[in-house]
Scaffold this active site. Sequence first.
Site, PDB file in Angstrom:
ATOM      1  N   GLU A   1      50.182  42.534  63.452  1.00 33.15           N
ATOM      2  CA  GLU A   1      49.504  43.328  62.430  1.00 33.15           C
ATOM      3  C   GLU A   1      49.554  44.792  62.856  1.00 33.15           C
ATOM      4  OE1 GLU A   1      45.484  42.934  59.723  1.00 33.15           O
ATOM      5  OE2 GLU A   1      45.397  42.287  61.804  1.00 33.15           O
TER       6      GLU A   1
ATOM      7  N   SER B   1      41.644  43.810  45.848  1.00 34.88           N
ATOM      8  CA  SER B   1      40.276  43.438  46.215  1.00 34.88           C
ATOM      9  C   SER B   1      39.301  43.764  45.088  1.00 34.88           C
ATOM     10  CB  SER B   1      39.853  44.177  47.487  1.00 34.88           C
ATOM     11  OG  SER B   1      40.679  43.820  48.571  1.00 34.88           O
TER      12      SER B   1
ATOM     13  N   SER C   1      39.712  40.456  64.353  1.00 29.32           N
ATOM     14  CA  SER C   1      40.993  39.919  64.798  1.00 29.32           C
ATOM     15  C   SER C   1      40.954  38.395  64.908  1.00 29.32           C
ATOM     16  CB  SER C   1      41.373  40.515  66.149  1.00 29.32           C
ATOM     17  OG  SER C   1      40.544  40.004  67.175  1.00 29.32           O
TER      18      SER C   1
ATOM     19  N   TRP D   1      35.218  47.867  62.051  1.00 27.72           N
ATOM     20  CA  TRP D   1      35.044  49.319  61.959  1.00 27.72           C
ATOM     21  C   TRP D   1      35.741  49.949  60.771  1.00 27.72           C
ATOM     22  CZ3 TRP D   1      39.796  51.415  61.867  1.00 27.72           C
ATOM     23  CH2 TRP D   1      40.835  50.749  62.524  1.00 27.72           C
ATOM     24  N   ASN D   2      36.692  49.254  60.137  1.00 20.01           N
ATOM     25  CA  ASN D   2      37.577  49.949  59.201  1.00 20.01           C
ATOM     26  C   ASN D   2      36.987  50.187  57.810  1.00 20.01           C
ATOM     27  OD1 ASN D   2      37.740  47.141  58.895  1.00 20.01           O
ATOM     28  ND2 ASN D   2      39.842  47.211  58.151  1.00 20.01           N
TER      29      ASN D   2
ATOM     30  N   ARG E   1      29.529  43.197  51.668  1.00 19.80           N
ATOM     31  CA  ARG E   1      30.225  41.965  51.289  1.00 19.80           C
ATOM     32  C   ARG E   1      29.610  40.749  51.969  1.00 19.80           C
ATOM     33  NH1 ARG E   1      36.701  42.083  51.519  1.00 19.80           N
ATOM     34  NH2 ARG E   1      36.505  41.195  53.619  1.00 19.80           N
TER      35      ARG E   1
ATOM     36  N   CYS F   1      43.149  44.885  56.726  1.00 18.80           N
ATOM     37  CA  CYS F   1      43.759  43.561  56.886  1.00 18.80           C
ATOM     38  C   CYS F   1      44.630  43.215  55.684  1.00 18.80           C
ATOM     39  CB  CYS F   1      42.690  42.504  57.107  1.00 18.80           C
ATOM     40  SG  CYS F   1      41.437  42.441  55.812  1.00 18.80           S
TER      41      CYS F   1
ATOM     42  N   GLU G   1      37.078  35.984  58.419  1.00 17.91           N
ATOM     43  CA  GLU G   1      38.090  36.788  57.723  1.00 17.91           C
ATOM     44  C   GLU G   1      38.849  37.505  58.825  1.00 17.91           C
ATOM     45  OE1 GLU G   1      40.278  39.340  56.585  1.00 17.91           O
ATOM     46  OE2 GLU G   1      38.567  40.615  56.087  1.00 17.91           O
ATOM     47  N   LEU G   2      40.063  36.999  59.117  1.00 21.13           N
ATOM     48  CA  LEU G   2      40.764  37.391  60.333  1.00 21.13           C
ATOM     49  C   LEU G   2      42.010  38.221  60.026  1.00 21.13           C
ATOM     50  CD1 LEU G   2      40.301  33.957  62.159  1.00 21.13           C
ATOM     51  CD2 LEU G   2      38.797  35.959  62.172  1.00 21.13           C
TER      52      LEU G   2
ATOM     53  N   LYS H   1      25.536  42.847  63.234  1.00 18.23           N
ATOM     54  CA  LYS H   1      26.063  43.599  64.368  1.00 18.23           C
ATOM     55  C   LYS H   1      27.305  44.355  63.903  1.00 18.23           C
ATOM     56  CE  LYS H   1      28.917  42.486  67.473  1.00 18.23           C
ATOM     57  NZ  LYS H   1      29.645  43.792  67.386  1.00 18.23           N
ATOM     58  N   PRO H   2      27.156  45.642  63.601  1.00 21.27           N
ATOM     59  CA  PRO H   2      28.323  46.424  63.196  1.00 21.27           C
ATOM     60  C   PRO H   2      29.185  46.780  64.395  1.00 21.27           C
ATOM     61  CG  PRO H   2      26.392  47.831  63.271  1.00 21.27           C
ATOM     62  CD  PRO H   2      25.913  46.439  63.587  1.00 21.27           C
ATOM     63  N   ALA H   3      30.414  47.191  64.127  1.00 17.84           N
ATOM     64  CA  ALA H   3      31.317  47.613  65.193  1.00 17.84           C
ATOM     65  C   ALA H   3      30.769  48.853  65.882  1.00 17.84           C
ATOM     66  CB  ALA H   3      32.695  47.898  64.620  1.00 17.84           C
TER      67      ALA H   3
END
Length: 486
Positions: A389, A449, A237, A158-159, A167, A292, A258-259, A182-184
Amino acid sequence: MTTEAELLAKIPTGLFIGGEWRDASDGSTLDVLDPATGKALVSIADATVEDGAAALDAAVAAQADWAATPARARGEILRRAFDLLQERREEFALLMTLEMGKPLAEANGEVTYGGEFLRWFSEEAARLTGRYGTNPEGTGTMIVSQQPVGPTFLITPWNFPLAMATRKIAPALAAGCTVVLKPAALTPLTSLAFAQLLVDAGLPAGVVNVVTTSRSQELSAPIIADSRLRKLSFTGSTGVGQALLRQSADNVLRTSMELGGNAPFVIFEDADLDAAIEGALAAKFRNIGQACTAANRFIVHSSIAEEFTARVTERVQAMKIGRGTEEGVQIGPLIDDRAVAKCVALVNDAVSRGATLHTGGTAIEGEGSYFAPAVLSGVAPGSDILREEIFGPVLAVSTFDTEAEAIAAANDTEYGLVSYVFTTDQGRAQRLIGALETGMMGLNVGVLSNAAAPFGGVKQSGIGREGGSEGIHEYLSTKYTMAPLG
């Protein structure tokens, strides 16, 4: 300029499957909330398991034709998508601010960043190469080629509603793979708007399918279990990523994960302190700390820790808090009340163990999910804030005296996404590149980034890379062919 009401009225609210917008199969909907007010922005389709299956069916049906589409043609569609995004940048920025809460200036930055993946991979599509040559024994010809892995399932967080979608989608399309996205559920509107943009750019039906749902596990499990799916890419996560890896094992899926992160920000006594402070503020408070890559642990040499803490506290106290659409706002709402409660709990735990709270650290009463950005110093080992985190605007300072202590503290985590180092000693900088256990490192910079660079971590921060020339290979299979000479 488009108003909020006008923008929301033109956003698709259905599922995008096989080139068509449709309602959920059972007619259910979910509300998308504005974190600045807690009120619903719009209701959208809430996909069922059957809808997820239909989306995968569409991706599978389109795979062969899309893989056979010339690389140049695939790249040109991505380039048109990039151009359209520039034309619609104000609408996309406003939409992200409304559904996620980030300040409008940062949302504009995400449009730029997210768009670069479209441009970068539009160019990479035509640059895929292989190898051709005689084997060492001189008995045959070796041909090494790259082929698309096949239908992919992409799960985004979601962020960063736009950048996380581009990406993943851009390299998949450039490689010749079809997509189920599937988006948040917290921030799906940007993905729906982006799907329409891809249609407008000329993407064929079924190549990208978007399913929005509040029933994520229920919908995802059968898609991952389907033998026709060949690739899973997830950002989120570590706990969820581990579960998805276990689900992916039965079909031996190609996976990119990508966690979570727990980024150390190490400032040595010889650092340019002005530059370090600017870098710290960028690394910590970008996206309201909900990234993240956000700096999580500020490990500062004891000789400069007091001055660093005092100066960043002054800057944080001057930050304007409010709805992201308001001019000059630097700190918008967190994504929801749970995020606020987590930040409050982490601050309270650190203070109970002896840390000093210099500013902020509390929920802000009233409408929306607001948290007063915090600065802590003297954070004791074992504090939750050093292990978890944070995902919020909390700057936590601990100290060190020797380089070895700094390295040990920085590496004292199961995560390994990114680290930040500020030093003017070039020898030390080179040592730290090798010593820090992270997939990325910012050396005297607070933001690193870039679409042209490989993004990803080590340890429990994930596997695989996104962006750069490495990113497209996550969606390609290497094939070796032996042929006779002549």
